[in-house]
Design a protein around this motif. Structure first.
Motif, mmCIF file in Angstrom:
data_model
loop_
_atom_site.group_PDB
_atom_site.id
_atom_site.type_symbol
_atom_site.label_atom_id
_atom_site.label_comp_id
_atom_site.label_asym_id
_atom_site.label_seq_id
_atom_site.Cartn_x
_atom_site.Cartn_y
_atom_site.Cartn_z
ATOM 1 N N MET A 197 0.841 -1.176 0.000
ATOM 2 C CA MET A 197 0.000 0.000 0.000
ATOM 3 C C MET A 197 0.895 1.252 0.000
ATOM 4 S SD MET A 197 -2.964 1.115 2.661
ATOM 5 C CE MET A 197 -2.063 1.568 4.101
ATOM 6 N N VAL A 198 0.660 2.175 -0.918
ATOM 7 C CA VAL A 198 1.423 3.406 -1.002
ATOM 8 C C VAL A 198 0.720 4.470 -0.157
ATOM 9 C CG1 VAL A 198 2.296 5.177 -2.543
ATOM 10 C CG2 VAL A 198 2.316 2.815 -3.279
ATOM 11 N N ARG A 199 1.478 5.102 0.712
ATOM 12 C CA ARG A 199 0.934 6.129 1.607
ATOM 13 C C ARG A 199 0.848 7.467 0.887
ATOM 14 N NH1 ARG A 199 -0.141 3.799 6.838
ATOM 15 N NH2 ARG A 199 0.837 1.789 6.617
ATOM 16 N N THR A 200 -0.019 8.351 1.421
ATOM 17 C CA THR A 200 -0.221 9.626 0.735
ATOM 18 C C THR A 200 -0.112 10.857 1.627
ATOM 19 O OG1 THR A 200 -2.605 9.451 1.042
ATOM 20 C CG2 THR A 200 -1.699 8.601 -1.027
ATOM 21 N N ASN A 201 0.287 10.738 2.889
ATOM 22 C CA ASN A 201 0.448 11.904 3.752
ATOM 23 C C ASN A 201 1.472 12.849 3.109
ATOM 24 O OD1 ASN A 201 1.627 13.666 5.678
ATOM 25 N ND2 ASN A 201 0.909 12.377 7.347
ATOM 26 N N PRO A 202 1.025 14.018 2.604
ATOM 27 C CA PRO A 202 1.936 14.882 1.841
ATOM 28 C C PRO A 202 3.113 15.423 2.667
ATOM 29 C CG PRO A 202 -0.319 15.789 1.854
ATOM 30 C CD PRO A 202 -0.340 14.519 2.629
ATOM 31 N N GLU A 203 2.894 15.724 3.938
ATOM 32 C CA GLU A 203 3.993 16.251 4.760
ATOM 33 C C GLU A 203 5.063 15.176 4.957
ATOM 34 O OE1 GLU A 203 0.700 16.492 5.912
ATOM 35 O OE2 GLU A 203 0.459 18.552 5.190
ATOM 36 N N ARG A 204 4.619 13.964 5.271
ATOM 37 C CA ARG A 204 5.574 12.860 5.476
ATOM 38 C C ARG A 204 6.281 12.542 4.163
ATOM 39 N NH1 ARG A 204 5.997 8.290 9.044
ATOM 40 N NH2 ARG A 204 5.707 9.898 10.621
ATOM 41 N N ARG A 205 5.521 12.547 3.070
ATOM 42 C CA ARG A 205 6.106 12.266 1.753
ATOM 43 C C ARG A 205 7.201 13.286 1.422
ATOM 44 N NH1 ARG A 205 4.873 9.379 -2.726
ATOM 45 N NH2 ARG A 205 5.260 10.320 -4.758
ATOM 46 N N ASN A 206 6.905 14.574 1.625
ATOM 47 C CA ASN A 206 7.909 15.611 1.351
ATOM 48 C C ASN A 206 9.116 15.477 2.264
ATOM 49 O OD1 ASN A 206 6.593 16.763 -0.817
ATOM 50 N ND2 ASN A 206 5.593 18.347 0.402
ATOM 51 N N ALA A 207 8.888 15.117 3.538
ATOM 52 C CA ALA A 207 10.008 14.920 4.463
ATOM 53 C C ALA A 207 10.900 13.772 3.978
ATOM 54 C CB ALA A 207 9.489 14.652 5.867
ATOM 55 N N LEU A 208 10.292 12.731 3.454
ATOM 56 C CA LEU A 208 11.070 11.608 2.934
ATOM 57 C C LEU A 208 11.827 12.002 1.667
ATOM 58 C CD1 LEU A 208 8.424 8.806 3.518
ATOM 59 C CD2 LEU A 208 10.663 8.969 4.651
ATOM 60 N N ILE A 209 11.201 12.783 0.814
ATOM 61 C CA ILE A 209 11.884 13.238 -0.406
ATOM 62 C C ILE A 209 13.038 14.171 -0.032
ATOM 63 C CG2 ILE A 209 11.652 14.480 -2.585
ATOM 64 C CD1 ILE A 209 8.670 13.554 -2.574
ATOM 65 N N ASP A 210 12.802 15.060 0.930
ATOM 66 C CA ASP A 210 13.886 15.937 1.390
ATOM 67 C C ASP A 210 15.029 15.111 1.974
ATOM 68 O OD1 ASP A 210 12.500 18.189 0.558
ATOM 69 O OD2 ASP A 210 11.710 18.647 2.554
ATOM 70 N N ALA A 211 14.703 14.050 2.702
ATOM 71 C CA ALA A 211 15.735 13.161 3.233
ATOM 72 C C ALA A 211 16.486 12.480 2.083
ATOM 73 C CB ALA A 211 15.107 12.125 4.165
ATOM 74 N N ALA A 212 15.766 12.095 1.030
ATOM 75 C CA ALA A 212 16.407 11.479 -0.137
ATOM 76 C C ALA A 212 17.390 12.452 -0.784
ATOM 77 C CB ALA A 212 15.357 11.020 -1.145
ATOM 78 N N ARG A 264 11.258 17.693 -6.479
ATOM 79 C CA ARG A 264 11.287 18.464 -5.223
ATOM 80 C C ARG A 264 12.353 19.561 -5.265
ATOM 81 N NH1 ARG A 264 8.543 20.378 -1.036
ATOM 82 N NH2 ARG A 264 9.568 20.094 0.954
ATOM 83 N N PHE A 265 13.486 19.282 -5.906
ATOM 84 C CA PHE A 265 14.524 20.298 -6.036
ATOM 85 C C PHE A 265 13.940 21.555 -6.681
ATOM 86 C CE2 PHE A 265 17.513 22.385 -8.935
ATOM 87 C CZ PHE A 265 18.419 22.879 -8.017
ATOM 88 N N TYR A 266 13.257 21.385 -7.795
ATOM 89 C CA TYR A 266 12.688 22.532 -8.500
ATOM 90 C C TYR A 266 11.576 23.191 -7.688
ATOM 91 C CZ TYR A 266 15.465 21.561 -12.576
ATOM 92 O OH TYR A 266 16.528 21.385 -13.426
ATOM 93 N N GLU A 267 10.800 22.393 -7.016
ATOM 94 C CA GLU A 267 9.720 22.927 -6.177
ATOM 95 C C GLU A 267 10.281 23.823 -5.074
ATOM 96 O OE1 GLU A 267 7.176 20.664 -2.932
ATOM 97 O OE2 GLU A 267 6.598 20.069 -4.972
ATOM 98 N N ARG A 268 11.352 23.386 -4.450
ATOM 99 C CA ARG A 268 11.923 24.146 -3.336
ATOM 100 C C ARG A 268 12.688 25.395 -3.801
ATOM 101 N NH1 ARG A 268 14.807 20.349 0.937
ATOM 102 N NH2 ARG A 268 15.362 22.427 1.717
ATOM 103 N N LEU A 269 13.048 25.460 -5.066
ATOM 104 C CA LEU A 269 13.815 26.608 -5.557
ATOM 105 C C LEU A 269 12.973 27.651 -6.271
ATOM 106 C CD1 LEU A 269 17.234 25.289 -6.777
ATOM 107 C CD2 LEU A 269 16.731 26.798 -4.885
ATOM 108 N N GLN A 270 11.686 27.553 -6.170
ATOM 109 C CA GLN A 270 10.831 28.552 -6.805
ATOM 110 C C GLN A 270 11.174 29.945 -6.271
ATOM 111 O OE1 GLN A 270 8.531 28.129 -9.345
ATOM 112 N NE2 GLN A 270 9.589 26.174 -9.382
ATOM 113 N N PRO A 271 11.249 30.938 -7.156
ATOM 114 C CA PRO A 271 11.542 32.296 -6.688
ATOM 115 C C PRO A 271 10.425 32.812 -5.785
ATOM 116 C CG PRO A 271 11.213 32.247 -9.079
ATOM 117 C CD PRO A 271 11.073 30.858 -8.589
#
Length: 192
Positions: A1-16, A61-68
């Motif tokens: 089962m794939v989880r969808t909690n967006p905050e946790r997902r972003n935290a995991l991507i940031d960790a990646a 996520r890299f591009y998302e976090r670098l938005q002006p």
């Protein structure tokens, strides 16, 4: 089962992203991401079906976090139409990227990994092409001096300056980097 909690997902991507920057593509494992994010073992594998998806999401996520910022976009829309404005915008871009050092290093890792993974190469090519086209379109629509080639030349020059600053920071100090940004703008954008 794939989880969808967006905050946790972003935290995991940031960790990646942090793992990619520190350990490279070979070090990007679910276990390493879980450890970096400080979550129980197995969490990342509940959110992402495989490592390839982690690679892809880290790139997005890299591009998302670098938005002006809204202020930067407002300056682009309402500031004077001069080379000095372009220099300020380029300085802001370089500063944002330097402020997210691990993100850019992770992106470099992704680009290297893309030479071995055609699917990742296709996704990164699409994303980078869209980013370049967005920047060219914004520049032309804003009425700032210079043409599409000017934007492309600045893109290429400043990306390599960023690589030097992030990987060999003693080559160009802050003052020299600022001077080089100004010189790149002066050479790429014709005087009005």
């Amino acid at each position: 089962m794939v989880r969808t909690n967006p905050e946790r997902r972003n935290a995991l991507i940031d960790a990646a992203i942090e793992v990619l920057a520190r350990d490279g593509a070979r070090g990007l494992t679910f276990r390493a991401v879980d450890k970096e994010a400080g979550v129980p073992a197995g969490t990342a594998s509940n959110y992402f079906p495989n490592r390839d998806e982690l690679f892809v999401q880290a790139g997005h996520r890299f591009y998302e976090r670098l938005q002006p910022s809204a202020e930067t976009m407002d300056h682009l829309a309402t500031g004077p139409r001069t080379r000095q404005t372009i220099t300020e915008l380029m300085t802001d871009t370089v500063a944002r990227i330097m402020g997210f050092r691990t993100g850019y290093l992770a992106l470099l890792e992704l680009r290297l990994e893309a030479t071995r993974r055609p699917e990742l190469q296709a996704i990164l090519t699409e994303r980078v092409r869209a980013d370049i086209e967005f920047n060219v379109r914004n520049h032309l629509d804003s009425g700032l001096p210079g043409d599409a080639d000017s934007v492309l030349l600045l893109y290429l020059a400043l990306n390599w300056l960023i690589v030097e600053r992030l990987t060999l920071p003693e080559i160009f100090d802050d003052a020299e980097a600022a001077r080089l940004i100004e010189a790149a703008v002066e050479r790429a954008i014709p005087a009005m």
